[in-house]
Each structure stands twice: as structure tokens, then as C-alpha cells.
Design a protein around this motif. Structure first.
Motif, PDB file in Angstrom:
ATOM      1  N   SER A 186       0.796  -1.227   0.000  1.00  0.00           N
ATOM      2  CA  SER A 186       0.000   0.000   0.000  1.00  0.00           C
ATOM      3  C   SER A 186       0.828   1.277   0.000  1.00  0.00           C
ATOM      4  CB  SER A 186      -0.909   0.024   1.239  1.00  0.00           C
ATOM      5  OG  SER A 186      -0.135   0.055   2.426  1.00  0.00           O
ATOM      6  N   HIS A 187       2.044   1.210   0.576  1.00  0.00           N
ATOM      7  CA  HIS A 187       2.933   2.372   0.680  1.00  0.00           C
ATOM      8  C   HIS A 187       2.227   3.589   1.261  1.00  0.00           C
ATOM      9  CE1 HIS A 187       6.777   1.055  -0.997  1.00  0.00           C
ATOM     10  NE2 HIS A 187       6.045   0.214  -1.714  1.00  0.00           N
ATOM     11  N   ARG A 188       1.448   3.363   2.318  1.00  0.00           N
ATOM     12  CA  ARG A 188       0.883   4.506   3.023  1.00  0.00           C
ATOM     13  C   ARG A 188       1.976   5.105   3.921  1.00  0.00           C
ATOM     14  NH1 ARG A 188      -3.963   1.725   5.344  1.00  0.00           N
ATOM     15  NH2 ARG A 188      -3.390   0.231   3.762  1.00  0.00           N
ATOM     16  N   THR A 189       1.739   6.284   4.445  1.00  0.00           N
ATOM     17  CA  THR A 189       2.695   6.932   5.331  1.00  0.00           C
ATOM     18  C   THR A 189       2.677   6.241   6.693  1.00  0.00           C
ATOM     19  OG1 THR A 189       2.277   9.017   4.201  1.00  0.00           O
ATOM     20  CG2 THR A 189       3.393   9.132   6.336  1.00  0.00           C
ATOM     21  N   VAL A 190       3.853   5.863   7.181  1.00  0.00           N
ATOM     22  CA  VAL A 190       3.961   5.218   8.497  1.00  0.00           C
ATOM     23  C   VAL A 190       4.977   5.975   9.341  1.00  0.00           C
ATOM     24  CG1 VAL A 190       4.609   3.134   9.771  1.00  0.00           C
ATOM     25  CG2 VAL A 190       3.336   2.928   7.631  1.00  0.00           C
ATOM     26  N   VAL A 191       4.584   6.266  10.589  1.00  0.00           N
ATOM     27  CA  VAL A 191       5.504   6.817  11.579  1.00  0.00           C
ATOM     28  C   VAL A 191       5.525   5.834  12.746  1.00  0.00           C
ATOM     29  CG1 VAL A 191       6.156   8.803  12.983  1.00  0.00           C
ATOM     30  CG2 VAL A 191       4.796   9.147  10.891  1.00  0.00           C
ATOM     31  N   MET A 192       6.705   5.320  13.061  1.00  0.00           N
ATOM     32  CA  MET A 192       6.831   4.299  14.096  1.00  0.00           C
ATOM     33  C   MET A 192       7.808   4.738  15.176  1.00  0.00           C
ATOM     34  SD  MET A 192       8.019   0.274  13.789  1.00  0.00           S
ATOM     35  CE  MET A 192       9.747   0.673  13.521  1.00  0.00           C
ATOM     36  N   VAL A 193       7.415   4.552  16.429  1.00  0.00           N
ATOM     37  CA  VAL A 193       8.304   4.758  17.569  1.00  0.00           C
ATOM     38  C   VAL A 193       8.961   3.433  17.905  1.00  0.00           C
ATOM     39  CG1 VAL A 193       8.321   5.136  20.066  1.00  0.00           C
ATOM     40  CG2 VAL A 193       7.143   6.745  18.573  1.00  0.00           C
ATOM     41  N   THR A 194      10.275   3.447  18.069  1.00  0.00           N
ATOM     42  CA  THR A 194      10.984   2.234  18.465  1.00  0.00           C
ATOM     43  C   THR A 194      12.236   2.609  19.246  1.00  0.00           C
ATOM     44  OG1 THR A 194      11.988   0.174  17.663  1.00  0.00           O
ATOM     45  CG2 THR A 194      12.316   2.135  16.298  1.00  0.00           C
ATOM     46  N   HIS A 195      12.715   1.669  20.042  1.00  0.00           N
ATOM     47  CA  HIS A 195      14.030   1.832  20.670  1.00  0.00           C
ATOM     48  C   HIS A 195      14.987   0.768  20.147  1.00  0.00           C
ATOM     49  CE1 HIS A 195      11.890  -1.080  23.296  1.00  0.00           C
ATOM     50  NE2 HIS A 195      13.069  -1.665  23.314  1.00  0.00           N
ATOM     51  N   ASP A 196      14.542   0.027  19.117  1.00  0.00           N
ATOM     52  CA  ASP A 196      15.297  -1.097  18.568  1.00  0.00           C
ATOM     53  C   ASP A 196      15.953  -0.665  17.256  1.00  0.00           C
ATOM     54  OD1 ASP A 196      15.846  -3.472  16.925  1.00  0.00           O
ATOM     55  OD2 ASP A 196      14.818  -4.599  18.496  1.00  0.00           O
ATOM     56  N   VAL A 197      17.284  -0.587  17.257  1.00  0.00           N
ATOM     57  CA  VAL A 197      18.025  -0.110  16.092  1.00  0.00           C
ATOM     58  C   VAL A 197      17.804  -1.018  14.887  1.00  0.00           C
ATOM     59  CG1 VAL A 197      20.365   0.196  15.175  1.00  0.00           C
ATOM     60  CG2 VAL A 197      19.767   1.145  17.415  1.00  0.00           C
ATOM     61  N   ASP A 198      17.882  -2.329  15.086  1.00  0.00           N
ATOM     62  CA  ASP A 198      17.732  -3.256  13.963  1.00  0.00           C
ATOM     63  C   ASP A 198      16.326  -3.183  13.363  1.00  0.00           C
ATOM     64  OD1 ASP A 198      20.334  -4.321  13.936  1.00  0.00           O
ATOM     65  OD2 ASP A 198      19.864  -5.633  15.620  1.00  0.00           O
ATOM     66  N   GLU A 199      15.319  -2.996  14.217  1.00  0.00           N
ATOM     67  CA  GLU A 199      13.953  -2.848  13.729  1.00  0.00           C
ATOM     68  C   GLU A 199      13.830  -1.596  12.866  1.00  0.00           C
ATOM     69  OE1 GLU A 199      10.160  -3.894  15.976  1.00  0.00           O
ATOM     70  OE2 GLU A 199      10.408  -1.762  16.464  1.00  0.00           O
ATOM     71  N   ALA A 200      14.420  -0.509  13.322  1.00  0.00           N
ATOM     72  CA  ALA A 200      14.373   0.744  12.567  1.00  0.00           C
ATOM     73  C   ALA A 200      15.031   0.591  11.198  1.00  0.00           C
ATOM     74  CB  ALA A 200      15.055   1.857  13.366  1.00  0.00           C
ATOM     75  N   ILE A 201      16.169  -0.096  11.155  1.00  0.00           N
ATOM     76  CA  ILE A 201      16.877  -0.280   9.887  1.00  0.00           C
ATOM     77  C   ILE A 201      16.075  -1.168   8.944  1.00  0.00           C
ATOM     78  CG2 ILE A 201      18.946  -1.284   8.827  1.00  0.00           C
ATOM     79  CD1 ILE A 201      20.469  -0.434  11.384  1.00  0.00           C
ATOM     80  N   LEU A 202      15.514  -2.248   9.470  1.00  0.00           N
ATOM     81  CA  LEU A 202      14.765  -3.193   8.635  1.00  0.00           C
ATOM     82  C   LEU A 202      13.559  -2.538   7.975  1.00  0.00           C
ATOM     83  CD1 LEU A 202      14.113  -6.135   7.680  1.00  0.00           C
ATOM     84  CD2 LEU A 202      12.776  -6.359   9.790  1.00  0.00           C
ATOM     85  N   LEU A 203      12.835  -1.707   8.726  1.00  0.00           N
ATOM     86  CA  LEU A 203      11.540  -1.231   8.266  1.00  0.00           C
ATOM     87  C   LEU A 203      11.572   0.117   7.557  1.00  0.00           C
ATOM     88  CD1 LEU A 203       9.417  -2.198  11.412  1.00  0.00           C
ATOM     89  CD2 LEU A 203       9.556  -3.442   9.252  1.00  0.00           C
TER      90      LEU A 203
END
Length: 256
Positions: A186-203
Motif C-alpha cells: 500500500s505504501h501509506r505513510t507510516v511513523v513508528m516509535v521504536t528503541h530497537d536499532v535493527d527494527e528501525a533499519i529493517l523497516l
């Protein structure tokens, strides 16, 4: 039908409680269709910024806009997934998704809601658990329902507040990949809060790194230029090297 503008802008916002300024002067522009993560130490105001975009909190100064319209409160253009799945315990998985649709998209017919609900249960692998109530679902399955409910509403902007933070590593990775599948469709706009570096890089397309509070703010905007789709870790040496460099840079910023 013209696709609505799903950009998000925070213009010189701050957030204070009494005499303490938790979030200092911060400006962010998130483009339509981007997946952007807010990464930072605990207590730096990441979730507060997300709540401002959701319309659940207001900045002390400055403005927050979605689609070039200033946000005054919650709206159907913004869906939110919390770390606590927030399911209604007396409803089944199917019922929770249907309830979300009835609330946010009242113009849909019963048949349309049923079709949308079935599709989103399939997307998160819960067809066989559709008639179970939350008490009979594992933590990972409950979070799947929460994600399916939010995406079923079909908001242009999706807000994720550490949605996988309470899950074990294996379930976490499985849901991260399912989220990627849904987002890439869908490529909608997503804003995600995380404290996980690997999760941030993956997504993410971009990672906004925040400083410590008080007066926390965005200190670095890091583009993640890894090839998509990212369904699994790449065996390409250059991609692996870029991933390692991103991880080291983000960890250095968080530690110092």
C-alpha cells in the motif's frame, strides 16, 4: 479517485509540563508514503510526538499538520497501533476488526466489512483464529489483530507506538516481516516509535534519532537506502556492510 496527501509536518513544536520542557524546538517533515521511525532513549518524548500526530496530545508551542491541515484532534485519516493491543476483550478477533470498521467507516455495508475483515485476517495469518476472543490468543496473535484492525480502516497515515516491544524475538521478527508485506502493498505513510536499532533499519526509509530529555529534539535524520523489498536479511556483502555501518552510527548516537 485522487489519493489524499498523507504528509506529516511538525513545525517548531515544543512540549512542556510545568516548568520542564520535555521536547525542545523540533521540526519534522515526513513525506507522503514514507516509512519513518523515531529512535531514541526512553523518556525522550518519542511517544508524545506520535500522540501529537494522532491528535491525542497537543504541542505547547508550534503546530502539527497532516495532509497540510493542522491537527486539532483524532481523525479517520490517522490509524494507531499501540504496544498494548487495546482489543475489546468480549469480542472475537473478527469482531474487533469489524467494530473498528463500523466506527471509522460507517458507510460500508455489512458485506463490505466482512470482506475487508476476512482479507486482513488472512494478511496477518489469523483466519483459523477469527472466532477466538483475546484471552484465547497469544500476545503475538493479539498484536496481529491490532495491526489488522488498524490497516483495515485504511487510513492514509499509520502510527505505530513500539508495536512489537512486548514480544519475544522470534514473534517480533515474524510480525515485522508481516508489517513489511502489508506496507509494501500500500505504501501509506507510516511513523513508528521504536528503541530497537535493527527494527528501525529493517523497516524504515528514514530514521529520526532523538536526544535525551529534557529538551529532547531530533539530532540526526538518517536515510536508510537499503534495497527493498527487505523480507529477509540480505546476503549481499555491500548491503550487509551498509547495514552494519547504519547500526554502528545509530548506536553511537544513542550512547553519546
Amino acid at each position: 479517485m485522487t489519493k489524499p496527501n498523507a504528509s506529516v509536518e511538525l513545525n517548531a513544536i515544543t512540549k512542556s509540563y510545568g516548568s520542564t520542557t520535555i521536547i525542545g524546538d523540533t521540526s519534522i517533515t515526513i513525506n507522503d508514503g514514507e516509512f519513518v521511525s523515531l529512535l531514541g532513549p526512553s523518556g525522550c518524548g518519542k511517544s508524545t510526538i506520535l500522540k501529537m500526530i494522532a491528535g491525542l496530545a497537543s504541542p505547547s508551542t508550534g503546530t502539527v499538520s497532516a495532509g497540510n491541515e493542522e491537527i486539532k484532534g483524532p481523525g479517520p485519516d490517522r490509524g494507531m497501533v499501540f504496544q498494548d493491543h487495546a482489543l475489546l476483550p468480549w469480542m472475537t478477533a473478527r469482531g474487533n476488526i469489524d467494530f473498528g470498521l463500523r466506527s471509522a467507516r460507517p458507510s460500508l455495508s455489512k458485506t463490505e466489512r466482512a470482506d475487508i475483515t476476512r482479507t486482513h485476517l488472512e494478511q496477518v495469518g489469523l483466519t483459523d483464529a477469527a472466532e477466538r476472543r483475546p484471552a484465547r490468543l497469544s500476545g503475538g496473535m493479539q498484536q496481529r489483530v491490532g495491526i489488522a484492525r488498524a490497516f483495515a480502516i485504511d487510513p492514509p497515515i499509520m502510527l505505530l507506538d513500539e508495536p512489537f516491544g512486548a514480544l519475544d524475538a522470534l514473534t517480533r521478527r515474524e510480525l515485522q516481516l508481516q508489517l513489511l508485506n502489508i506496507w509494501e502493498a500500500s505504501h501509506r505513510t507510516v511513523v513508528m516509535v521504536t528503541h530497537d536499532v535493527d527494527e528501525a533499519i529493517l523497516l524504515s526509509d528514514r530514521v529520526l534519532v532523538m536526544s535525551k530529555s529534557p529538551e529532547a529534539t531530533i539530532i540526526t535524520d538518517i536515510p536508510v537506502n537499503l534495497p527493498r523489498p527487505r523480507h529477509e536479511l540480505s546476503e549481499d556483502a555491500s548491503v550487509e556492510a551498509e547495514t552494519t555501518a547504519l547500526r554502528k552510527r545509530m548506536l553511537h548516537l544513542l550512547e553519546h
